[in-house]
Design a protein around this motif. Structure first.
Motif, PDB file in Angstrom:
ATOM      1  N   ASP A  21     -23.650   9.178  85.739  1.00 31.13           N
ATOM      2  CA  ASP A  21     -24.695   8.266  86.190  1.00 31.13           C
ATOM      3  C   ASP A  21     -25.275   8.708  87.524  1.00 31.13           C
ATOM      4  O   ASP A  21     -26.479   8.554  87.759  1.00 31.13           O
ATOM      5  N   ALA A  22     -24.427   9.265  88.392  1.00 26.48           N
ATOM      6  CA  ALA A  22     -24.940   9.773  89.672  1.00 26.48           C
ATOM      7  C   ALA A  22     -25.902  10.938  89.442  1.00 26.48           C
ATOM      8  O   ALA A  22     -26.958  11.034  90.089  1.00 26.48           O
ATOM      9  N   VAL A  23     -25.566  11.819  88.511  1.00 28.51           N
ATOM     10  CA  VAL A  23     -26.467  12.932  88.179  1.00 28.51           C
ATOM     11  C   VAL A  23     -27.774  12.399  87.591  1.00 28.51           C
ATOM     12  O   VAL A  23     -28.867  12.880  87.919  1.00 28.51           O
ATOM     13  N   PHE A  24     -27.658  11.370  86.731  1.00 30.77           N
ATOM     14  CA  PHE A  24     -28.858  10.793  86.122  1.00 30.77           C
ATOM     15  C   PHE A  24     -29.772  10.183  87.183  1.00 30.77           C
ATOM     16  O   PHE A  24     -30.989  10.434  87.194  1.00 30.77           O
ATOM     17  N   LEU A  44     -27.845  16.059  78.604  1.00 31.23           N
ATOM     18  CA  LEU A  44     -27.166  16.266  79.886  1.00 31.23           C
ATOM     19  C   LEU A  44     -26.253  15.098  80.227  1.00 31.23           C
ATOM     20  O   LEU A  44     -25.107  15.292  80.640  1.00 31.23           O
ATOM     21  N   GLN A  45     -26.740  13.869  80.033  1.00 28.95           N
ATOM     22  CA  GLN A  45     -25.969  12.702  80.460  1.00 28.95           C
ATOM     23  C   GLN A  45     -24.794  12.398  79.541  1.00 28.95           C
ATOM     24  O   GLN A  45     -23.743  11.941  80.013  1.00 28.95           O
ATOM     25  N   ALA A  96     -25.796   0.182  80.935  1.00 24.57           N
ATOM     26  CA  ALA A  96     -27.162   0.600  81.269  1.00 24.57           C
ATOM     27  C   ALA A  96     -27.574   1.826  80.451  1.00 24.57           C
ATOM     28  O   ALA A  96     -28.698   1.899  79.939  1.00 24.57           O
ATOM     29  N   GLY A  97     -26.673   2.796  80.313  1.00 23.21           N
ATOM     30  CA  GLY A  97     -26.987   3.967  79.502  1.00 23.21           C
ATOM     31  C   GLY A  97     -27.168   3.624  78.039  1.00 23.21           C
ATOM     32  O   GLY A  97     -28.056   4.169  77.361  1.00 23.21           O
ATOM     33  N   GLY A 145     -26.577   9.355  68.049  1.00 25.11           N
ATOM     34  CA  GLY A 145     -25.375   9.953  68.606  1.00 25.11           C
ATOM     35  C   GLY A 145     -25.125   9.526  70.048  1.00 25.11           C
ATOM     36  O   GLY A 145     -23.973   9.324  70.454  1.00 25.11           O
ATOM     37  N   ALA A 146     -26.196   9.371  70.830  1.00 21.63           N
ATOM     38  CA  ALA A 146     -26.044   8.929  72.220  1.00 21.63           C
ATOM     39  C   ALA A 146     -25.499   7.502  72.284  1.00 21.63           C
ATOM     40  O   ALA A 146     -24.639   7.191  73.110  1.00 21.63           O
ATOM     41  N   THR A 147     -26.013   6.623  71.423  1.00 23.03           N
ATOM     42  CA  THR A 147     -25.494   5.250  71.401  1.00 23.03           C
ATOM     43  C   THR A 147     -24.025   5.230  71.002  1.00 23.03           C
ATOM     44  O   THR A 147     -23.229   4.459  71.558  1.00 23.03           O
ATOM     45  N   VAL A 148     -23.650   6.069  70.030  1.00 23.33           N
ATOM     46  CA  VAL A 148     -22.241   6.153  69.632  1.00 23.33           C
ATOM     47  C   VAL A 148     -21.395   6.676  70.796  1.00 23.33           C
ATOM     48  O   VAL A 148     -20.277   6.184  71.049  1.00 23.33           O
ATOM     49  N   SER A 149     -21.915   7.668  71.526  1.00 26.23           N
ATOM     50  CA  SER A 149     -21.191   8.213  72.673  1.00 26.23           C
ATOM     51  C   SER A 149     -20.942   7.135  73.730  1.00 26.23           C
ATOM     52  O   SER A 149     -19.823   7.006  74.252  1.00 26.23           O
TER      53      SER A 149
END
Length: 277
Positions: free
Chosen positions: A155-158, A239-240, A28-29, A88-92
């Motif tokens: 994910d809970a924080v998101f 943050l995520q 999902a992320g 970078g987020a997709t790589v993470s």
């Protein structure tokens, strides 16, 4: 109590629901990051087109040329940086998915369970747990549990704090891209590029010429809104994918070191008391 905790952890290492739920959240992320990346590239294309657009007006034979897209230079740089962040987020998320697969492998599960069972026996017998063994055990615990728990915690924080901001900013960014694209097309139609034009068309163009300044102002307002949405999305993804996972990882490592360190101290306590007597 510590021995019981280690036995429970050995059983949880084989829990398939932990990996399945974490994998769903990673997917999902990753989907959210790809959507934002695609939107940023679309916006970048629209801004680049506007920057290269030169509108030529010839009301009543008088030439006038303007390049309204030049006011978009600052946002273009921000979009480039945002696109790099989304990549970078997709790589993470891809790395997290790969680490989940490694931690869920049967070989890793078996090694973690055997190490935890051995540590539980040592703790139950009140034997000292060597420092090297504690370091090895912490590494195994983090290999098996750190990534799933970090993913679920992030994910809970998101969902609790960042979901509404993400949805509103993503929708606003898409609307800004569409608005800029529509404004560019309207400007081209207003300027006109046809060779044969009637006197009535020229008079209409002359009458609408004073709206050029208002048109540029609308572009600036839309760009400012897009900047706000971009900054909000940057905060959400940082943050995520970076700050919250690092914080959770540090907390889990600190908790594991504290628990196993207390186990070592408790194991040495009877020996110290005996020596004193």
């Amino acid at each position: 109590m510590l021995a019981f905790f280690l036995l429970v952890a050995a059983l949880l290492a084989w829990l398939p629901q932990l990996d399945g739920l974490a994998k769903e959240q990673v997917d999902a992320g990753l989907k959210r990051a790809l959507i934002s990346f695609a939107t940023a590239r679309t916006l970048n294309g629209v801004v680049s087109t506007l920057q290269e657009t030169t509108l030529s007006f010839q009301p009543m034979g008088v030439g006038l040329t303007t390049a309204p897209g030049q006011v978009l230079d600052p946002i273009n740089d921000l979009i480039e940086q945002f696109s790099g962040l989304m990549l970078g987020a997709t790589v993470s998320f891809g790395i997290q998915k790969a680490l989940l697969a490694i931690g869920a492998h049967s070989l890793v599960k078996s090694l973690v369970s055997l190490a935890l069972l051995a540590a539980a026996v040592v703790v139950a017998l009140r034997w000292p747990l060597p420092r090297l063994a504690r370091v090895f055990l912490i590494a195994l615990l983090l290999t098996r549990f750190a990534v799933p728990l970090t993913v679920l915690g992030s994910d809970a924080v998101f969902n609790t704090f960042l979901k509404d901001d993400y949805q509103s900013s993503q929708q606003g960014l898409e609307l800004s891209a569409g608005a800029l694209q529509g404004q560019g097309r309207a400007a081209e139609l207003q300027a006109g590029t046809g060779q044969e034009r009637s006197m009535l068309d020229k008079l209409k163009q002359a009458a609408t010429l004073p709206d050029v300044r208002a048109f540029v102002e609308r572009i600036k307002q839309t760009a400012e809104q897009a900047v706000q949405h971009l900054i909000q999305l940057i905060v959400v993804f940082l943050l995520q994918t970076l700050l919250v996972p690092l914080l959770l990882l540090w907390l889990m490592g600190a908790a594991a070191r504290a628990v196993l360190g207390s186990a070592a101290s408790a194991a040495w306590a009877p020996a110290r008391q005996a020596d004193t007597r």
